[in-house]
Each structure stands twice: as structure tokens, then as C-alpha cells.
Design a protein around this motif. Structure first.
Motif, PDB file in Angstrom:
ATOM      1  N   ASP A   2       0.815  -1.216   0.000  1.00 36.64           N
ATOM      2  CA  ASP A   2       0.000   0.000   0.000  1.00 36.64           C
ATOM      3  C   ASP A   2       0.849   1.267   0.000  1.00 36.64           C
ATOM      4  OD1 ASP A   2      -2.275  -1.546   0.036  1.00 36.64           O
ATOM      5  OD2 ASP A   2      -2.627  -1.342   2.190  1.00 36.64           O
ATOM      6  N   LYS A   3       2.068   1.160   0.558  1.00 34.01           N
ATOM      7  CA  LYS A   3       2.907   2.347   0.734  1.00 34.01           C
ATOM      8  C   LYS A   3       4.103   2.404  -0.207  1.00 34.01           C
ATOM      9  CE  LYS A   3       1.726   2.715   5.654  1.00 34.01           C
ATOM     10  NZ  LYS A   3       2.256   2.693   7.047  1.00 34.01           N
ATOM     11  N   ARG A   4       4.644   1.243  -0.559  1.00 37.10           N
ATOM     12  CA  ARG A   4       5.805   1.214  -1.434  1.00 37.10           C
ATOM     13  C   ARG A   4       5.879  -0.153  -2.114  1.00 37.10           C
ATOM     14  NH1 ARG A   4       9.534   3.702   0.514  1.00 37.10           N
ATOM     15  NH2 ARG A   4      11.239   2.931  -0.777  1.00 37.10           N
ATOM     16  N   ALA A   5       6.835  -0.302  -3.007  1.00 33.29           N
ATOM     17  CA  ALA A   5       7.012  -1.562  -3.722  1.00 33.29           C
ATOM     18  C   ALA A   5       8.427  -2.088  -3.503  1.00 33.29           C
ATOM     19  CB  ALA A   5       6.748  -1.368  -5.213  1.00 33.29           C
ATOM     20  N   ILE A   6       8.539  -3.400  -3.511  1.00 31.06           N
ATOM     21  CA  ILE A   6       9.832  -4.071  -3.430  1.00 31.06           C
ATOM     22  C   ILE A   6      10.139  -4.696  -4.784  1.00 31.06           C
ATOM     23  CG2 ILE A   6      11.063  -6.062  -2.465  1.00 31.06           C
ATOM     24  CD1 ILE A   6      10.885  -3.826  -0.465  1.00 31.06           C
ATOM     25  N   LEU A   7      11.343  -4.451  -5.281  1.00 28.63           N
ATOM     26  CA  LEU A   7      11.843  -5.127  -6.465  1.00 28.63           C
ATOM     27  C   LEU A   7      12.927  -6.090  -6.021  1.00 28.63           C
ATOM     28  CD1 LEU A   7      11.952  -5.506  -9.534  1.00 28.63           C
ATOM     29  CD2 LEU A   7      13.547  -3.569  -9.633  1.00 28.63           C
TER      30      LEU A   7
END
Length: 262
Positions: free
Chosen positions: A38-43
Motif C-alpha cells: 500500500d505504501k511502497r514496492a519491493i523489487l
């Protein structure tokens, strides 16, 4: 369902918050994974660096991106330079900054440039390819939890293929991202001087005892395998130890669904 047509990358939607970004035009068949919160993405990893993975990321999300490095081998850090927020396990910080000792640039360039079956960008030249080197913005340790908003990921230190290799456990969906610890079709490597057969087997034993998994995603070859493979991993660990095979030079060991080379 997200549809992205790209000349180099293949994008596959695992669910509406999880995407595989694959490079099937290279013999490594590398997968990177984008996990949305909801707040950020992980790659998870950034691929080979033959083409720019960030153009795919920008089509999938506007969230801020944090890169988690499963390990500092060239085929997993190729696009690290496209991102500002990069995390790596503490045991491979030096590798990320200074490169891997005794791994020659000539060998890397031979590996990145061979057996390519799709058109590559004009700017890609294997003879000048340079692996990423740089300072990470964050350091990971075993048991660290990253909360990206309604989605928590746990770092599992799984050395063997490399000293600071990690796997990522996604509690929300029961996914385990295993990097180069476990995949099919080609041997899992632990025969280089920078690898450890005993550590690899201990790491396999660790993930084999995890519960409530729904899918296992290795960083190469088949995209997603059933967790039932972990029963075979347990059998493999016992057999290798019983027969004193967990050491350099014992060759390739084949099991149902995967193989290991020491």
C-alpha cells in the motif's frame, strides 16, 4: 490482468500485487520480482542489465521502489544503477561496493554475451559490459521484516550459493522467493571458491521446514514451483549427508525436480 508487450522483458502477473519480470532471451532465464504494497514496492533483484528494467517498473506502479538483492552476482544486479534505494545482506556489502574477488570481468562479459536469442538494445555491448558497483542504502540481516503497507516480507539468510544470499518470505500470499537457492532445469551451484556446499545444504534444510507456503519462486528457469518440492529437498539433504557428498568436487547430484553441483 496487466498486459505489457516488450522486446526484451516478459511480464507475468502472479497476482494483482505481484509480478515476474523475466529475461527469457538469455540463457540464464533470469526472473526479477515486483511486489506491491500500500505504501511502497519491493523489487527483488534487477536482472541482467542488458536492457533497462525500470521502463517496465514505471508501467506497473508509481509507488516508491526499494530493491532487495538476493545476492551480488552480476545477473541479479544488472539494473541496480537505475534505483536509489538498494538493500543487500551485510555479508555482501563489500562485494556490491568493490566487486567479487577473483571473478574476472572477462568471464562476466563472456557469460553475459553468449546464447542470446532475442534482439538486444543498440547500446548493449558485451565487450564493455560493466557490473554494478556502489554503496547500498540499507543493510539486511536474517529475520529483518520489511512492511510495505498491508504486506510484510521477512528476510531469511540462506548462504551457500554466496555468503550473503537471502530468500524472501511473503506472509500475505505464502510466497517464498528463493533466489539461486532453489530452482529447476539447471544445477544449483555451490562449486565456486566463493560458495559453500555445507552452507547450501543447511539453507535448503531451513526452507524445507517452512510451513504454509503456496508457491516457490526461484530466480531462474520455471516460474513458480509447487511447495511439494520441499519434500524432495528434505530427502536430498539426508542423502547427501549420509553419503558424505556435501563437499567440493563431488559433482552434480540429481533429484526429483532439481539438481545440485558441488
Amino acid at each position: 490482468m496487466v498486459k505489457i508487450n516488450d522486446v526484451w522483458f516478459t511480464v507475468e502477473e502472479i497476482n494483482n500485487e505481484t509480478f515476474a519480470i523475466s529475461e527469457y532471451g538469455h540463457w540464464e532465464k533470469v526472473h526479477s520480482f515486483l511486489l506491491l504494497g500500500d505504501k511502497r514496492a519491493i523489487l527483488i533483484d534487477t536482472g541482467l542489465g542488458i536492457d533497462n528494467i525500470n521502463r517496465i517498473i514505471l508501467q506497473l506502479t508509481s509507488l516508491p521502489i526499494t530493491v532487495i538483492t538476493t545476492h551480488v552476482h552480476w545477473d541479479h544486479i544488472g539494473n541496480h544503477g537505475q534505483f536509489d534505494d538498494i538493500y543487500v545482506h551485510k555479508d555482501e556489502v563489500d562485494w556490491l561496493i568493490n566487486g567479487i574477488p577473483k571473478l574476472s570481468i572477462d568471464q562476466i562479459r563472456r557469460d553475459v554475451g553468449r546464447n542470446i536469442t532475442l534482439p538486444t538494445p543498440i547500446a548493449f555491448d558485451p565487450s564493455t559490459y560493466q557490473p554494478f558497483q556502489g554503496q547500498p542504502s540499507g543493510v539486511l540481516e536474517d529475520g529483518d521484516v520489511m512492511d510495505i503497507g498491508n504486506r510484510k516480507l521477512t528476510v531469511l539468510h540462506t548462504p551457500g550459493h554466496s555468503p550473503g544470499h537471502i530468500a524472501i518470505l511473503d506472509y500475505k500470499y505464502g510466497y517464498l522467493f528463493t533466489g539461486d537457492l532453489l530452482y529447476d532445469q539447471a544445477p544449483i551451484y555451490a562449486f565456486f571458491p566463493t560458495t559453500s556446499p555445507e552452507d547450501l545444504v543447511q539453507s535448503l534444510e531451513r526452507i524445507a521446514n517452512l510451513s504454509s507456503l503456496t508457491k516457490i519462486f526461484g530466480s531462474h528457469h520455471t516460474l513458480g514451483v509447487d511447495p511439494s518440492i520441499l519434500l524432495e529437498v528434505k530427502t536430498a539433504v539426508k542423502m547427501l549427508r549420509k553419503n558424505n557428498l556435501v563437499r567440493f568436487g563431488t559433482g552434480i547430484h540429481h533429484f526429483n525436480g532439481f539438481s545440485i553441483q558441488f
